[in-house]
Design a protein around this motif. Structure first.
Motif, mmCIF file in Angstrom:
data_model
loop_
_atom_site.group_PDB
_atom_site.id
_atom_site.type_symbol
_atom_site.label_atom_id
_atom_site.label_comp_id
_atom_site.label_asym_id
_atom_site.label_seq_id
_atom_site.Cartn_x
_atom_site.Cartn_y
_atom_site.Cartn_z
ATOM 1 N N UNK A 23 0.846 -1.191 0.000
ATOM 2 C CA UNK A 23 0.000 0.000 0.000
ATOM 3 C C UNK A 23 0.881 1.240 0.000
ATOM 4 N N UNK A 24 0.333 2.303 -0.527
ATOM 5 C CA UNK A 24 0.976 3.608 -0.443
ATOM 6 C C UNK A 24 0.014 4.506 0.314
ATOM 7 N N UNK A 25 0.468 4.998 1.467
ATOM 8 C CA UNK A 25 -0.379 5.791 2.349
ATOM 9 C C UNK A 25 0.206 7.189 2.503
ATOM 10 N N UNK A 26 -0.633 8.136 2.891
ATOM 11 C CA UNK A 26 -0.173 9.500 3.098
ATOM 12 C C UNK A 26 -0.502 9.925 4.524
ATOM 13 N N UNK A 27 0.489 10.521 5.208
ATOM 14 C CA UNK A 27 0.284 10.991 6.578
ATOM 15 C C UNK A 27 -0.501 12.304 6.567
ATOM 16 N N UNK A 28 -0.926 12.728 7.747
ATOM 17 C CA UNK A 28 -1.643 14.003 7.864
ATOM 18 C C UNK A 28 -0.787 15.147 7.333
ATOM 19 N N UNK A 29 0.525 15.057 7.554
ATOM 20 C CA UNK A 29 1.425 16.126 7.104
ATOM 21 C C UNK A 29 1.827 15.974 5.635
ATOM 22 N N UNK A 30 1.307 14.945 4.956
ATOM 23 C CA UNK A 30 1.566 14.783 3.530
ATOM 24 C C UNK A 30 2.718 13.859 3.184
ATOM 25 N N UNK A 31 3.392 13.296 4.202
ATOM 26 C CA UNK A 31 4.483 12.356 3.926
ATOM 27 C C UNK A 31 3.913 11.048 3.381
ATOM 28 N N UNK A 32 4.688 10.395 2.536
ATOM 29 C CA UNK A 32 4.264 9.138 1.935
ATOM 30 C C UNK A 32 4.838 7.966 2.731
ATOM 31 N N UNK A 33 4.007 6.983 3.016
ATOM 32 C CA UNK A 33 4.438 5.757 3.683
ATOM 33 C C UNK A 33 4.156 4.599 2.735
ATOM 34 N N UNK A 34 5.185 3.824 2.448
ATOM 35 C CA UNK A 34 5.042 2.636 1.608
ATOM 36 C C UNK A 34 5.142 1.418 2.510
ATOM 37 N N UNK A 35 4.158 0.544 2.459
ATOM 38 C CA UNK A 35 4.208 -0.631 3.332
ATOM 39 C C UNK A 35 5.392 -1.534 3.004
ATOM 40 N N UNK A 36 5.894 -1.470 1.787
ATOM 41 C CA UNK A 36 7.072 -2.282 1.452
ATOM 42 C C UNK A 36 8.284 -1.870 2.292
ATOM 43 N N UNK A 37 8.307 -0.598 2.741
ATOM 44 C CA UNK A 37 9.403 -0.108 3.578
ATOM 45 C C UNK A 37 9.275 -0.572 5.033
ATOM 46 N N UNK A 38 8.150 -1.171 5.374
ATOM 47 C CA UNK A 38 7.916 -1.632 6.748
ATOM 48 C C UNK A 38 8.154 -3.126 6.892
ATOM 49 N N UNK A 39 8.669 -3.744 5.856
ATOM 50 C CA UNK A 39 8.887 -5.195 5.870
ATOM 51 C C UNK A 39 9.739 -5.599 7.076
ATOM 52 N N UNK A 40 9.310 -6.648 7.763
ATOM 53 C CA UNK A 40 10.029 -7.152 8.927
ATOM 54 C C UNK A 40 9.597 -6.521 10.245
ATOM 55 N N UNK A 41 8.735 -5.518 10.169
ATOM 56 C CA UNK A 41 8.246 -4.860 11.385
ATOM 57 C C UNK A 41 6.859 -5.391 11.740
#
Length: 107
Positions: A23-41
């Motif tokens: 998934x590609x998500x956006x924070x309230x402040x507009x930052x992008x979060x990619x779930x692929x970057x959370x692998x292993x967490x």
């Protein structure tokens, strides 16, 4: 009540230990979060919206968990169905309310 717990167990077992969908998500402040970057967490997902009173009531407990697990391999994601305009309008009101109800709580 038994049916509720059976449904919960079935749902929990369906996702427990599975990989997070990409998934590609956006924070309230507009930052992008990619779930692929959370692998292993470990990812804790909280679904909420600004007019959900139980959602607001659980924020202090969630913030306590965030603080407790801050140095662990855990990421907390709060996903809202609200638009950015609604979040911008209501989020500070919610934080102020929680601060009054729970003085000294870090939010």
């Amino acid at each position: 009540m038994q049916s509720y717990y059976q449904s919960y167990e079935r749902l929990a077992n369906c996702i427990k230990g599975k990989e997070m969908p990409l998934l590609s998500l956006k924070t309230i402040s507009g930052e992008k979060i990619e779930t692929k970057d959370l692998k292993g967490k470990v990812i804790v997902i909280n679904l909420w919206f600004t007019t959900c009173h139980p959602c607001i009531a659980e924020l202090p407990a969630l913030n306590k968990l965030v603080k407790e697990y801050k140095d662990k391999n855990v990421v907390f994601l709060g996903l809202s169905t609200d638009t950015k305009e609604i979040l911008d309008r209501d989020f500070s009101r919610i934080i102020n309310l929680i601060s009054k109800l729970f003085p000294g709580l870090a939010i």
